[in-house]
Structures are given as structure tokens and as C-alpha cells.
Scaffold this motif. Structure first.
Motif, short mmCIF file in Angstrom:
data_model
loop_
_atom_site.label_atom_id
_atom_site.label_comp_id
_atom_site.label_asym_id
_atom_site.label_seq_id
_atom_site.Cartn_x
_atom_site.Cartn_y
_atom_site.Cartn_z
N LYS A 249 -9.87 -1.24 -11.44
CA LYS A 249 -9.07 -0.41 -10.61
C LYS A 249 -9.37 -0.05 -9.22
N VAL A 250 -8.57 0.41 -8.47
CA VAL A 250 -8.64 0.79 -6.98
C VAL A 250 -8.71 2.22 -6.89
N MET A 251 -9.91 2.51 -6.22
CA MET A 251 -10.22 3.86 -5.71
C MET A 251 -9.27 4.55 -4.65
N ASP A 252 -8.44 5.43 -5.30
CA ASP A 252 -7.33 5.89 -4.46
C ASP A 252 -7.33 7.57 -4.58
N ARG A 253 -8.61 8.02 -4.73
CA ARG A 253 -8.72 9.64 -5.13
C ARG A 253 -9.54 10.22 -3.81
N GLY A 254 -9.42 11.54 -3.67
CA GLY A 254 -10.26 12.06 -3.00
C GLY A 254 -9.98 11.90 -1.39
N LEU A 255 -11.10 11.80 -0.78
CA LEU A 255 -11.07 11.28 0.65
C LEU A 255 -10.47 9.74 0.55
N TRP A 256 -10.58 8.99 -0.35
CA TRP A 256 -10.02 7.64 -0.39
C TRP A 256 -8.60 7.58 -0.70
N GLN B 68 -9.19 -9.72 -5.02
CA GLN B 68 -9.55 -9.36 -6.37
C GLN B 68 -8.69 -8.54 -7.27
N ARG B 69 -8.14 -7.75 -6.31
CA ARG B 69 -7.18 -6.58 -6.95
C ARG B 69 -5.77 -6.98 -6.94
N GLY B 70 -5.17 -7.69 -5.96
CA GLY B 70 -3.81 -8.12 -5.99
C GLY B 70 -2.82 -7.18 -5.67
N PRO B 71 -1.61 -6.96 -6.44
CA PRO B 71 -0.53 -5.92 -6.04
C PRO B 71 -1.13 -4.44 -6.03
N GLU B 72 -1.76 -4.22 -7.01
CA GLU B 72 -2.34 -2.71 -7.05
C GLU B 72 -3.12 -2.33 -5.41
N TYR B 73 -3.93 -3.29 -5.04
CA TYR B 73 -4.35 -3.13 -3.84
C TYR B 73 -3.66 -3.30 -2.58
N ALA B 74 -2.50 -4.05 -2.78
CA ALA B 74 -1.69 -4.16 -1.69
C ALA B 74 -0.59 -3.02 -1.58
N ASP B 75 -0.38 -2.10 -2.59
CA ASP B 75 0.22 -0.76 -2.61
C ASP B 75 -0.68 0.19 -1.91
N TYR B 76 -1.93 0.20 -2.50
CA TYR B 76 -2.97 1.05 -1.78
C TYR B 76 -3.14 0.76 -0.37
N LEU B 77 -2.87 -0.18 0.28
CA LEU B 77 -3.06 -0.74 1.50
C LEU B 77 -1.74 -0.11 2.34
N ALA B 78 -0.36 -0.18 1.50
CA ALA B 78 0.86 0.30 2.05
C ALA B 78 0.67 1.73 2.10
N ARG B 79 0.05 2.46 1.26
CA ARG B 79 0.32 4.06 1.46
C ARG B 79 -0.98 4.74 2.16
N THR B 80 -1.92 4.04 2.35
CA THR B 80 -3.32 4.66 2.64
C THR B 80 -3.85 4.19 4.13
N SER B 81 -3.94 5.11 4.91
CA SER B 81 -4.59 4.98 6.36
C SER B 81 -5.68 3.88 6.41
N LEU C 56 -8.49 6.05 10.37
CA LEU C 56 -8.40 7.35 10.77
C LEU C 56 -7.89 8.29 9.47
N PRO C 57 -8.18 9.22 8.84
CA PRO C 57 -7.66 9.76 7.91
C PRO C 57 -6.35 10.71 8.29
N ARG C 58 -5.44 10.60 7.08
CA ARG C 58 -4.14 11.04 7.16
C ARG C 58 -3.61 11.08 5.83
N PRO C 59 -2.63 12.22 5.44
CA PRO C 59 -2.25 12.45 4.25
C PRO C 59 -1.45 11.13 3.57
N PRO C 60 -1.77 10.64 2.44
CA PRO C 60 -1.06 9.42 1.98
C PRO C 60 0.52 9.16 2.22
N ARG C 61 1.09 8.09 2.35
CA ARG C 61 2.42 7.84 2.40
C ARG C 61 2.98 7.91 0.56
N ARG C 62 4.09 7.94 0.58
CA ARG C 62 4.47 7.67 -0.81
C ARG C 62 4.52 6.15 -0.95
N SER C 63 4.15 6.01 -2.34
CA SER C 63 4.24 4.65 -2.76
C SER C 63 5.61 3.85 -2.57
#
Length: 269
Positions: free
Chosen positions: A179-186, A244-257, A260-267
Motif C-alpha cells: 500500500k501507499v503511505m498517505d497518512r499523517g504528515l505523508w 511498483q504501485r501503479g494507479p494507487e500511487y498516481a492517485d496519491y501524486l494527484a492529491r498530495t503536494s 512543500l506541505p499543504r492540505p491534501p486535495r480531494r481524490s
């Protein structure tokens, strides 16, 4: 600020870095684990800070708060990073990045690893450490800029340490395998550890800005940030994760800075 003692210091730290890299290379070749250099990366900055503190003291610099602070901030950051990487990598053998690099070698090993691993890392380490070395020779009392520097450094250390801890806990849970780490600071930045690393060195640069000479060391945080974003850090890791992660990581790229830290976008829908 007298430049001659500083030049002596720069020569002494260059020699210390060379000896540190040579010792690391000898150990790595004997154990066939070039990834040990990743542990030495943080510890090498501690070596530079200690050598600078000793050499500046031998040259008559008093035991000022600025000298002690430069040593303490560098040592805390470097020791934490070195120990974290050591325990993270222990028992896992050679890092795939270094294994792939070694497979490309078709000639003598020593010149190859010096050229591709130890000379680049040692020279970058020395350049990035310039603010710490310069700060050792500044006599100004700690003022507003120095405390801003400490605050910036602390933010960086917090991001780096908390990000590393959160990722380690995530990986330790078998349910998160693949899985892709997308919690906390991530959730706020794809690389809280790299952002924190860069921020630490912007803080140390500010510490050296009590004198105009410190401004000349701006190359240090710029180089560190460039390496983390465009070279050995973010860019390299994200290419591997995308494979390695495919579509799940692509989604993470789209919503996460990316940095520089910023609130995540909606998926994306």
C-alpha cells in the motif's frame, strides 16, 4: 572575521571528510554493502562539526553560544539521521540502488566506487556543511536571526523525525504491504523527511547569517534542496514508486503536494 583561521578550518574538514569516506569505502568493499554510506551521510556532518569546533577553539575562538549551538544542532540532526538509517537498513543486505550501480561496473572496483559514490557524497557533504563551519568563526551574540534559525531548524527536524517514525510504523504493519503511505504528515507532503532535511539546512544557513560572510554559504541549503528534490531523493524515489504501485500511487501524486506541505486535495473522481 579573520579569513585565515577559517581557511585552515576548511582544509581540516576537507581532510576529515576524505578520511571518513576512505574508511567507509574500505568497510563497504570488505562487507560488500555500499549502502553503509547512507548511514555515514548524517554522521559525516557530525564529524565536520566536531572538527570545526575543535580547530576553531585551537585557533583562539572563545566558547561562544553560537559555536556551541552550531555544534549541537548539527550533532542532533546528524546522529538522529545516522542512527535511524542504520537501524532501518540493518539485516536487509545491500540496497537495490547500490546493487544496480555496482552491476554497471566493468573495470577496477576502487576507482569506480570513488567516482560514483564516495567522491560525490563527500564533496556534497563538505559544501553543505559550510554554514556550520562559518558560524564557528562568528563572534556576534545570539540575536533574533539566530533564534529564527533555531525555529526553522526545529520545524525541519520535527518533519523529518515524525515522518520517518510514521513511515516505519506503517511498514511494520503486515496489513499495509504493497500500500501507499498517505497518512499523517505523508498526507500533506509526499516527502516530509526530505522537506524536513532541507529545512534543517536552511535553518543552519540562517545561523551563519550573523555576519555577511554567512550569506555566501547560501549554496549549501540550495544544493541540499536540489539534491533532495531533483537528484537522489524525491525524483529517484517517485520513479521507482510509480513503477511498483501503479494507479494507487498516481492517485496519491494527484492529491498530495510533492514537497512543500499543504492540505491534501480531494481524490480525482
Amino acid at each position: 572575521m579573520n579569513t585565515v583561521p577559517l581557511l585552515v578550518n576548511l582544509a581540516a574538514t576537507a581532510a576529515a571528510v576524505a578520511l571518513t569516506m576512505l574508511a567507509t569505502m574500505a568497510y563497504a568493499l570488505r562487507t560488500r554493502t555500499q549502502s553503509v554510506v547512507d548511514t555515514v551521510w548524517g554522521l559525516g556532518f557530525v564529524v565536520i562539526a566536531v572538527v570545526s569546533f575543535v580547530v576553531s577553539g585551537l585557533q583562539g575562538e572563545g566558547l561562544t553560544a553560537r559555536r556551541g549551538l552550531a555544534l549541537a544542532l548539527t550533532a542532533i540532526w546528524g546522529l538522529r539521521l545516522g542512527l535511524y538509517i542504520h537501524f532501518r537498513n540493518r539485516g536487509h543486505g545491500e540496497d537495490p540502488r547500490y546493487a544496480a550501480l555496482m552491476r554497471k561496473n566493468t573495470g577496477p572496483v576502487v576507482p569506480y566506487v570513488v567516482r560514483t559514490i564516495y567522491w560525490p557524497q563527500g564533496s556534497i557533504m563538505w559544501v553543505v556543511s559550510l554554514p556550520v563551519q562559518v558560524a564557528m568563526y562568528q563572534e556576534a551574540a545570539l540575536g533574533v536571526i539566530a533564534w529564527i534559525a533555531v525555529a526553522v531548524w526545529a520545524v525541519g527536524l520535527l518533519f523529518e523525525a515524525v515522518g520517518d517514525h510514521q513511515l516505519a510504523r506503517f511498514k511494520a504493519n503486515p496489513a499495509n504491504q504493497g500500500k501507499v503511505m498517505d497518512r499523517g504528515l505523508w498526507a500533506w507532503t509526499r516527502h516530509p523527511n526530505y522537506f524536513g532535511d532541507a529545512t534543517v539546512w536552511w535553518g543552519l544557513f540562517l545561523l551563519a547569517c550573523a555576519h555577511w560572510s554567512g550569506l555566501l554559504t547560501v549554496i549549501a541549503p540550495i544544493l541540499m534542496t536540489h539534491m533532495l528534490v531533483n537528484r537522489s531523493g524525491k525524483a529517484l524515489l517517485e520513479r521507482r514508486m510509480a513503477r511498483q504501485r501503479g494507479p494507487e500511487y498516481a492517485d496519491y501524486l494527484a492529491r498530495t503536494s510533492g514537497f512543500l506541505p499543504r492540505p491534501p486535495r480531494r481524490s480525482p473522481s
